[in-house]
Design a protein around this motif. Sequence first.
Motif, PDB file in Angstrom:
ATOM      1  N   PHE A 167       0.996  67.287 -39.832  1.00 55.02           N
ATOM      2  CA  PHE A 167       2.332  67.839 -39.621  1.00 55.02           C
ATOM      3  C   PHE A 167       2.983  67.103 -38.461  1.00 55.02           C
ATOM      4  CE2 PHE A 167       0.050  71.148 -41.798  1.00 55.02           C
ATOM      5  CZ  PHE A 167       0.991  71.829 -42.559  1.00 55.02           C
ATOM      6  N   VAL A 168       4.213  66.680 -38.666  1.00 63.04           N
ATOM      7  CA  VAL A 168       4.983  66.001 -37.615  1.00 63.04           C
ATOM      8  C   VAL A 168       6.267  66.784 -37.387  1.00 63.04           C
ATOM      9  CG1 VAL A 168       6.321  63.931 -37.060  1.00 63.04           C
ATOM     10  CG2 VAL A 168       4.034  63.713 -38.068  1.00 63.04           C
ATOM     11  N   LYS A 169       6.497  67.196 -36.144  1.00 63.24           N
ATOM     12  CA  LYS A 169       7.746  67.884 -35.788  1.00 63.24           C
ATOM     13  C   LYS A 169       8.358  67.144 -34.610  1.00 63.24           C
ATOM     14  CE  LYS A 169       9.782  72.459 -35.209  1.00 63.24           C
ATOM     15  NZ  LYS A 169       9.538  73.927 -35.236  1.00 63.24           N
ATOM     16  N   GLU A 170       9.498  66.499 -34.852  1.00 62.72           N
ATOM     17  CA  GLU A 170      10.069  65.613 -33.849  1.00 62.72           C
ATOM     18  C   GLU A 170      11.598  65.655 -33.875  1.00 62.72           C
ATOM     19  OE1 GLU A 170       8.660  63.754 -31.517  1.00 62.72           O
ATOM     20  OE2 GLU A 170       6.562  64.024 -32.075  1.00 62.72           O
ATOM     21  N   ASN A 171      12.183  65.290 -32.731  1.00 67.02           N
ATOM     22  CA  ASN A 171      13.621  65.074 -32.673  1.00 67.02           C
ATOM     23  C   ASN A 171      14.019  63.917 -33.573  1.00 67.02           C
ATOM     24  OD1 ASN A 171      13.748  67.042 -30.696  1.00 67.02           O
ATOM     25  ND2 ASN A 171      13.928  65.610 -28.991  1.00 67.02           N
ATOM     26  N   ASN A 172      15.206  63.996 -34.122  1.00 68.28           N
ATOM     27  CA  ASN A 172      15.820  62.891 -34.856  1.00 68.28           C
ATOM     28  C   ASN A 172      17.163  62.554 -34.211  1.00 68.28           C
ATOM     29  OD1 ASN A 172      14.938  63.869 -38.293  1.00 68.28           O
ATOM     30  ND2 ASN A 172      13.740  62.799 -36.763  1.00 68.28           N
ATOM     31  N   THR A 173      17.541  61.297 -34.309  1.00 68.88           N
ATOM     32  CA  THR A 173      18.905  60.942 -33.937  1.00 68.88           C
ATOM     33  C   THR A 173      19.858  61.461 -35.006  1.00 68.88           C
ATOM     34  OG1 THR A 173      18.784  58.812 -35.083  1.00 68.88           O
ATOM     35  CG2 THR A 173      18.146  58.844 -32.750  1.00 68.88           C
ATOM     36  N   SER A 174      21.124  61.540 -34.651  1.00 69.71           N
ATOM     37  CA  SER A 174      22.141  61.984 -35.608  1.00 69.71           C
ATOM     38  C   SER A 174      22.726  60.816 -36.389  1.00 69.71           C
ATOM     39  CB  SER A 174      23.268  62.721 -34.860  1.00 69.71           C
ATOM     40  OG  SER A 174      22.754  63.842 -34.171  1.00 69.71           O
ATOM     41  N   THR A 175      22.186  59.619 -36.149  1.00 67.29           N
ATOM     42  CA  THR A 175      22.670  58.407 -36.816  1.00 67.29           C
ATOM     43  C   THR A 175      21.493  57.711 -37.487  1.00 67.29           C
ATOM     44  OG1 THR A 175      22.280  56.940 -34.925  1.00 67.29           O
ATOM     45  CG2 THR A 175      24.371  58.167 -34.962  1.00 67.29           C
ATOM     46  N   LEU A 176      21.723  56.526 -38.007  1.00 69.96           N
ATOM     47  CA  LEU A 176      20.655  55.726 -38.597  1.00 69.96           C
ATOM     48  C   LEU A 176      19.924  54.882 -37.561  1.00 69.96           C
ATOM     49  CD1 LEU A 176      22.358  54.511 -41.910  1.00 69.96           C
ATOM     50  CD2 LEU A 176      20.669  56.334 -41.629  1.00 69.96           C
ATOM     51  N   ASN A 177      20.376  54.938 -36.314  1.00 74.42           N
ATOM     52  CA  ASN A 177      19.793  54.115 -35.258  1.00 74.42           C
ATOM     53  C   ASN A 177      18.792  54.913 -34.434  1.00 74.42           C
ATOM     54  OD1 ASN A 177      21.495  51.876 -35.864  1.00 74.42           O
ATOM     55  ND2 ASN A 177      23.163  52.869 -34.760  1.00 74.42           N
ATOM     56  N   ASP A 178      17.797  54.209 -33.886  1.00 72.37           N
ATOM     57  CA  ASP A 178      16.854  54.798 -32.946  1.00 72.37           C
ATOM     58  C   ASP A 178      17.384  54.595 -31.531  1.00 72.37           C
ATOM     59  OD1 ASP A 178      15.363  55.191 -35.211  1.00 72.37           O
ATOM     60  OD2 ASP A 178      13.863  53.668 -34.740  1.00 72.37           O
ATOM     61  N   ASP A 179      17.130  55.581 -30.653  1.00 67.01           N
ATOM     62  CA  ASP A 179      17.653  55.536 -29.291  1.00 67.01           C
ATOM     63  C   ASP A 179      16.520  55.541 -28.276  1.00 67.01           C
ATOM     64  OD1 ASP A 179      20.279  55.600 -30.213  1.00 67.01           O
ATOM     65  OD2 ASP A 179      20.394  57.789 -30.098  1.00 67.01           O
ATOM     66  N   PHE A 180      16.583  54.619 -27.316  1.00 70.65           N
ATOM     67  CA  PHE A 180      15.592  54.573 -26.236  1.00 70.65           C
ATOM     68  C   PHE A 180      16.071  55.422 -25.075  1.00 70.65           C
ATOM     69  CE2 PHE A 180      14.093  52.595 -22.225  1.00 70.65           C
ATOM     70  CZ  PHE A 180      12.732  52.833 -22.393  1.00 70.65           C
ATOM     71  N   ASP A 181      15.147  56.212 -24.515  1.00 70.41           N
ATOM     72  CA  ASP A 181      15.430  57.038 -23.344  1.00 70.41           C
ATOM     73  C   ASP A 181      14.638  56.471 -22.174  1.00 70.41           C
ATOM     74  OD1 ASP A 181      15.697  58.955 -21.365  1.00 70.41           O
ATOM     75  OD2 ASP A 181      15.428  60.661 -22.724  1.00 70.41           O
ATOM     76  N   GLU A 182      15.368  55.895 -21.213  1.00 70.69           N
ATOM     77  CA  GLU A 182      14.681  55.262 -20.084  1.00 70.69           C
ATOM     78  C   GLU A 182      14.100  56.280 -19.109  1.00 70.69           C
ATOM     79  OE1 GLU A 182      18.603  54.441 -17.239  1.00 70.69           O
ATOM     80  OE2 GLU A 182      17.612  52.773 -18.256  1.00 70.69           O
ATOM     81  N   VAL A 183      14.534  57.535 -19.193  1.00 70.82           N
ATOM     82  CA  VAL A 183      14.029  58.552 -18.264  1.00 70.82           C
ATOM     83  C   VAL A 183      12.531  58.778 -18.459  1.00 70.82           C
ATOM     84  CG1 VAL A 183      14.165  60.966 -17.550  1.00 70.82           C
ATOM     85  CG2 VAL A 183      16.264  59.694 -18.048  1.00 70.82           C
ATOM     86  N   ASP A 184      12.114  59.024 -19.702  1.00 73.61           N
ATOM     87  CA  ASP A 184      10.686  59.248 -19.962  1.00 73.61           C
ATOM     88  C   ASP A 184      10.072  58.121 -20.787  1.00 73.61           C
ATOM     89  OD1 ASP A 184      11.823  59.753 -22.431  1.00 73.61           O
ATOM     90  OD2 ASP A 184      10.780  61.646 -22.759  1.00 73.61           O
ATOM     91  N   SER A 185      10.808  57.025 -20.930  1.00 73.00           N
ATOM     92  CA  SER A 185      10.334  55.844 -21.665  1.00 73.00           C
ATOM     93  C   SER A 185       9.852  56.219 -23.070  1.00 73.00           C
ATOM     94  CB  SER A 185       9.207  55.127 -20.904  1.00 73.00           C
ATOM     95  OG  SER A 185       9.007  53.822 -21.436  1.00 73.00           O
ATOM     96  N   SER A 186      10.774  56.811 -23.826  1.00 77.03           N
ATOM     97  CA  SER A 186      10.465  57.222 -25.197  1.00 77.03           C
ATOM     98  C   SER A 186      11.592  56.790 -26.118  1.00 77.03           C
ATOM     99  CB  SER A 186      10.306  58.746 -25.280  1.00 77.03           C
ATOM    100  OG  SER A 186      11.561  59.386 -25.073  1.00 77.03           O
ATOM    101  N   VAL A 187      11.347  56.905 -27.409  1.00 80.26           N
ATOM    102  CA  VAL A 187      12.375  56.593 -28.397  1.00 80.26           C
ATOM    103  C   VAL A 187      12.580  57.810 -29.300  1.00 80.26           C
ATOM    104  CG1 VAL A 187      10.757  55.588 -30.069  1.00 80.26           C
ATOM    105  CG2 VAL A 187      13.157  54.887 -30.090  1.00 80.26           C
TER     106      VAL A 187
END
Length: 231
Positions: A167-187
């Motif tokens: 089972f995978v439960k994760e945030n999704n972007t609202s677009t077709l693009n992936d977004d990098f978050d420099e605060v916690d170094s995640s995508v």
Amino acid sequence: MADTEINYDDAIDYWTSTPATIDGVLGGFGHTSLPKTDVKGSLSFYNRVRSKYPEFDQSSNINKRALDVGAGIGRVTKDLLSKICDKIDLLEPVIPFAHQIPVELERANLSNKLGQIYKIPMQDFTPNEGAYWIIWCQWCLGQLKDDHLVTFLIRCKSALQKDGLVFVKENNTSTLNDDFDEVDSSVTRSDASFRDIFIRAGYEILHVELQRGLPSGLLPVRTYALRPIDR
């Protein structure tokens, strides 16, 4: 590619500096409606998967052991997995979080549900073969680069019991693009990116749902039930 900017050391440093509390692991949303809404949605999702895939829950002698991936302080184990599994192992590389897990479970009188705590990063972890009925990954896979996520999910296939699921439960972007978050170094990945990764890792999606009722301002959250194709 957004995932190429992920730095694993930076991510560990960020989360190590975060309080080992429900508010800390949920980014300040621990005392909102988020925890209860999340668990209620996950339990409903699990029950729909059981109805859709009856062989998942039909064995009377199955060892219903789970692996809680990116377990934090054990919130998902305590509020969800303990209700549906006999024993839960937890994978959490952030040491203050890992140390808090047995404390949280003891407070909830759930120490009997606690299996092993693995203080190992996901990209370095190989689960035991055939060990798990459920592998639950929530709000953690964004810390992995795409290729490492594919490899991790491939390892998870061999760790599943017969008819077990990921089972995978994760945030999704609202677009077709992936977004990098420099605060916690995640995508944060798009739904399309996750689907591509699942295919690359050799899974089919049995069921997928958008989580409803989350506090305003949060990203879309989807839950996926995955079954290995080559089983």
